[in-house]
Design a protein around this motif. Structure first.
Motif, PDB file in Angstrom:
ATOM      1  N   GLU A 169       0.830  -1.209   0.000  1.00 49.50           N
ATOM      2  CA  GLU A 169       0.000   0.000   0.000  1.00 49.50           C
ATOM      3  C   GLU A 169       0.863   1.257   0.000  1.00 49.50           C
ATOM      4  N   GLY A 170       2.044   1.181   0.621  1.00 44.99           N
ATOM      5  CA  GLY A 170       2.946   2.317   0.564  1.00 44.99           C
ATOM      6  C   GLY A 170       3.350   2.639  -0.869  1.00 44.99           C
ATOM      7  N   ARG A 171       3.661   1.601  -1.642  1.00 48.94           N
ATOM      8  CA  ARG A 171       3.982   1.829  -3.056  1.00 48.94           C
ATOM      9  C   ARG A 171       2.774   2.392  -3.802  1.00 48.94           C
ATOM     10  N   ASN A 172       1.600   1.902  -3.456  1.00 51.63           N
ATOM     11  CA  ASN A 172       0.402   2.417  -4.122  1.00 51.63           C
ATOM     12  C   ASN A 172       0.237   3.912  -3.892  1.00 51.63           C
ATOM     13  N   PRO A 216      -3.319  -4.418  -1.239  1.00 59.21           N
ATOM     14  CA  PRO A 216      -2.877  -3.967   0.086  1.00 59.21           C
ATOM     15  C   PRO A 216      -2.732  -5.074   1.118  1.00 59.21           C
ATOM     16  N   GLU A 217      -3.399  -6.234   0.937  1.00 59.21           N
ATOM     17  CA  GLU A 217      -3.256  -7.301   1.931  1.00 59.21           C
ATOM     18  C   GLU A 217      -1.860  -7.913   1.930  1.00 59.21           C
ATOM     19  N   PHE A 218      -1.086  -7.647   0.866  1.00 56.24           N
ATOM     20  CA  PHE A 218       0.295  -8.105   0.849  1.00 56.24           C
ATOM     21  C   PHE A 218       1.146  -7.090   1.606  1.00 56.24           C
ATOM     22  N   PHE A 219       0.916  -7.022   2.903  1.00 54.20           N
ATOM     23  CA  PHE A 219       1.586  -6.031   3.756  1.00 54.20           C
ATOM     24  C   PHE A 219       3.094  -6.225   3.717  1.00 54.20           C
ATOM     25  N   TYR A 220       3.513  -7.480   3.666  1.00 46.65           N
ATOM     26  CA  TYR A 220       4.932  -7.815   3.636  1.00 46.65           C
ATOM     27  C   TYR A 220       5.132  -9.076   2.814  1.00 46.65           C
ATOM     28  N   MET A 223       5.872 -11.058  -1.206  1.00 51.09           N
ATOM     29  CA  MET A 223       5.149 -11.730  -2.288  1.00 51.09           C
ATOM     30  C   MET A 223       4.249 -10.807  -3.102  1.00 51.09           C
ATOM     31  N   GLU A 224       4.203  -9.512  -2.759  1.00 48.45           N
ATOM     32  CA  GLU A 224       3.321  -8.618  -3.502  1.00 48.45           C
ATOM     33  C   GLU A 224       3.723  -8.528  -4.971  1.00 48.45           C
ATOM     34  N   GLU A 225       5.026  -8.723  -5.254  1.00 48.79           N
ATOM     35  CA  GLU A 225       5.498  -8.639  -6.638  1.00 48.79           C
ATOM     36  C   GLU A 225       4.983  -9.795  -7.484  1.00 48.79           C
ATOM     37  N   PHE A 226       4.865 -10.985  -6.866  1.00 47.50           N
ATOM     38  CA  PHE A 226       4.446 -12.157  -7.628  1.00 47.50           C
ATOM     39  C   PHE A 226       2.989 -12.027  -8.066  1.00 47.50           C
ATOM     40  N   ASP A 227       2.166 -11.493  -7.185  1.00 48.57           N
ATOM     41  CA  ASP A 227       0.763 -11.259  -7.552  1.00 48.57           C
ATOM     42  C   ASP A 227       0.664 -10.306  -8.730  1.00 48.57           C
ATOM     43  N   LEU A 228       1.381  -9.190  -8.659  1.00 47.80           N
ATOM     44  CA  LEU A 228       1.330  -8.215  -9.748  1.00 47.80           C
ATOM     45  C   LEU A 228       1.944  -8.797 -11.024  1.00 47.80           C
ATOM     46  N   SER A 229       2.977  -9.605 -10.893  1.00 46.63           N
ATOM     47  CA  SER A 229       3.593 -10.233 -12.065  1.00 46.63           C
ATOM     48  C   SER A 229       2.604 -11.104 -12.814  1.00 46.63           C
ATOM     49  N   LEU A 251       1.548 -17.288   4.146  1.00 42.93           N
ATOM     50  CA  LEU A 251       0.169 -16.854   3.936  1.00 42.93           C
ATOM     51  C   LEU A 251       0.016 -16.189   2.575  1.00 42.93           C
ATOM     52  N   ASN A 252       0.940 -15.323   2.214  1.00 46.49           N
ATOM     53  CA  ASN A 252       0.834 -14.622   0.936  1.00 46.49           C
ATOM     54  C   ASN A 252       1.063 -15.557  -0.244  1.00 46.49           C
ATOM     55  N   LYS A 253       1.907 -16.561  -0.059  1.00 40.11           N
ATOM     56  CA  LYS A 253       2.086 -17.541  -1.128  1.00 40.11           C
ATOM     57  C   LYS A 253       0.802 -18.351  -1.329  1.00 40.11           C
ATOM     58  N   LEU A 254       0.092 -18.655  -0.249  1.00 36.45           N
ATOM     59  CA  LEU A 254      -1.196 -19.338  -0.376  1.00 36.45           C
ATOM     60  C   LEU A 254      -2.204 -18.455  -1.103  1.00 36.45           C
ATOM     61  N   ARG A 255      -2.172 -17.181  -0.817  1.00 34.05           N
ATOM     62  CA  ARG A 255      -3.070 -16.247  -1.518  1.00 34.05           C
ATOM     63  C   ARG A 255      -2.779 -16.237  -3.021  1.00 34.05           C
ATOM     64  N   ILE A 256      -1.503 -16.203  -3.374  1.00 35.66           N
ATOM     65  CA  ILE A 256      -1.140 -16.198  -4.793  1.00 35.66           C
ATOM     66  C   ILE A 256      -1.590 -17.486  -5.465  1.00 35.66           C
ATOM     67  N   ALA A 257      -1.376 -18.620  -4.809  1.00 32.91           N
ATOM     68  CA  ALA A 257      -1.817 -19.895  -5.370  1.00 32.91           C
ATOM     69  C   ALA A 257      -3.319 -19.893  -5.586  1.00 32.91           C
ATOM     70  N   PHE A 258      -4.045 -19.373  -4.622  1.00 38.72           N
ATOM     71  CA  PHE A 258      -5.502 -19.334  -4.706  1.00 38.72           C
ATOM     72  C   PHE A 258      -5.964 -18.439  -5.854  1.00 38.72           C
ATOM     73  N   MET A 259      -5.352 -17.280  -5.996  1.00 35.47           N
ATOM     74  CA  MET A 259      -5.796 -16.318  -7.002  1.00 35.47           C
ATOM     75  C   MET A 259      -5.393 -16.708  -8.411  1.00 35.47           C
ATOM     76  N   HIS A 260      -4.193 -17.249  -8.585  1.00 36.62           N
ATOM     77  CA  HIS A 260      -3.616 -17.313  -9.927  1.00 36.62           C
ATOM     78  C   HIS A 260      -3.337 -18.704 -10.487  1.00 36.62           C
TER      79      HIS A 260
END
Length: 305
Positions: free
Chosen positions: A80-83, A180-184, A186-192, A231-240
């Motif tokens: 979210e800071g980058r946003n 924003p839920e990628f507080f810390y 893996m946020e790059e992998f989702d956007l990738s 947790l964030n890796k699980l989110r990425i797996a779920f989404m993508h």
């Protein structure tokens, strides 16, 4: 928000975004190095201050021709800071550096511009990085799952690493900003994956080199750091990821959490957080199309790693 210097009539070519939290000493070094890179260039600096401690950091921006300080009322996290920086920026290209990282080459901006100039379909440029203390590249910061690839060779890839990267504004406007839920982590992998799904290329260009000083201040403490990564890796797996790849990813990362923090890592807490989030956000599940999975395979990549 504080804008230093007169507002330019036309937008700059590049917007440099730095998000900072509890790293003033490292930040001063980062800004000093960046200041010399931007002299006389069509560029602006946007500093997102996540500290919320009342300290006035405006003096750190002296010497920049175009700069903006964005003070936050709380720590928004890296995504979210980058946003916040993206929303305030005006450049055609968005360049991101961690607050404990600096360009290690004098012509970094030229190299970034040259990379985007190769093809209008390039949506992201991944930079080469190395540990400033050892002078050696960290495999975790090489933007590919095949770590045998040479660090000094340009490649097309399917991910980038947050410590140093650049995005084309047109691509961000199409696929959206960081979640924003990628507080810390893996946020790059989702956007990738979102970039790839929309047909954008991601390239690794080692001519853009970043020295990462790895300041421990401001980082999420372990074992929570491990839990958030899993947790964030699980989110990425779920989404993508398609079902089989999603299951492989989940199994691998749940086990990896045990390997990294055995006896401390709380798998039950991670799973509870993930299930609650997935239930609220089921509409986000959009597995990568077969053409994208084939493209990743052709690059020598493994989507679930």
């Amino acid at each position: 928000m504080l804008l230093l210097g007169p507002a330019p009539a036309s937008p700059p070519l590049c917007s440099f975004v730095v998000v900072t939290y509890r790293r003033d000493e490292a930040l001063r070094r980062t800004l000093a190095d960046l200041r010399s890179q931007l002299v006389g260039r069509s560029a602006e600096l946007i500093l997102v201050d996540n500290n919320a401690d009342g300290v006035d950091r405006v003096g750190m921006l002296e010497g920049f021709e175009r700069s903006t300080l964005l003070r936050q009322a709380e720590n928004l996290g890296v995504a979210e800071g980058r946003n916040v920086g993206i929303w305030r920026s005006r450049g055609r290209f968005l360049v991101f550096l961690d607050d404990d990282a600096s360009f290690a080459v004098p012509d970094a901006m030229d190299a970034v511009e040259a990379a985007f100039g190769e093809d209008p379909a390039i949506g992201a440029v991944a930079f080469r990085s190395f540990d400033a203390a050892t002078g050696v590249g960290d495999p975790a910061e090489f933007p590919h799952t095949d770590k045998r690839l040479p660090e000094d060779g340009p490649i097309d890839t399917f991910r980038f690493i947050g410590v140093g990267h650049a995005l084309r504004r047109d691509a961000v406007e199409q696929v959206g900003t960081y979640r924003p839920e990628f507080f810390y982590s893996m946020e790059e992998f989702d956007l990738s994956y979102r970039l790839l799904s929309h047909g954008w290329r991601i390239v690794y260009r080692p001519a853009v080199v970043v020295a990462h000083r790895r300041d421990p201040a401001g980082r999420v403490p372990s074992p929570r750091k491990v839990e958030m990564s899993v947790l964030n890796k699980l989110r990425i797996a779920f989404m993508h990821l398609p079902p089989r790849h999603a299951m492989l990813c989940a199994a691998a990362w749940l086990c990896r959490g045990f390997a990294m923090r055995r006896g401390v890592y709380r798998v039950d807490r991670v799973l509870a957080e993930f299930v609650a989030w997935a239930f609220r956000n089921y509409e986000l599940r959009r597995p990568l199309q077969p053409r994208v999975m084939r493209r990743i395979h052709e690059m020598g990549g493994v989507a679930w790693r």
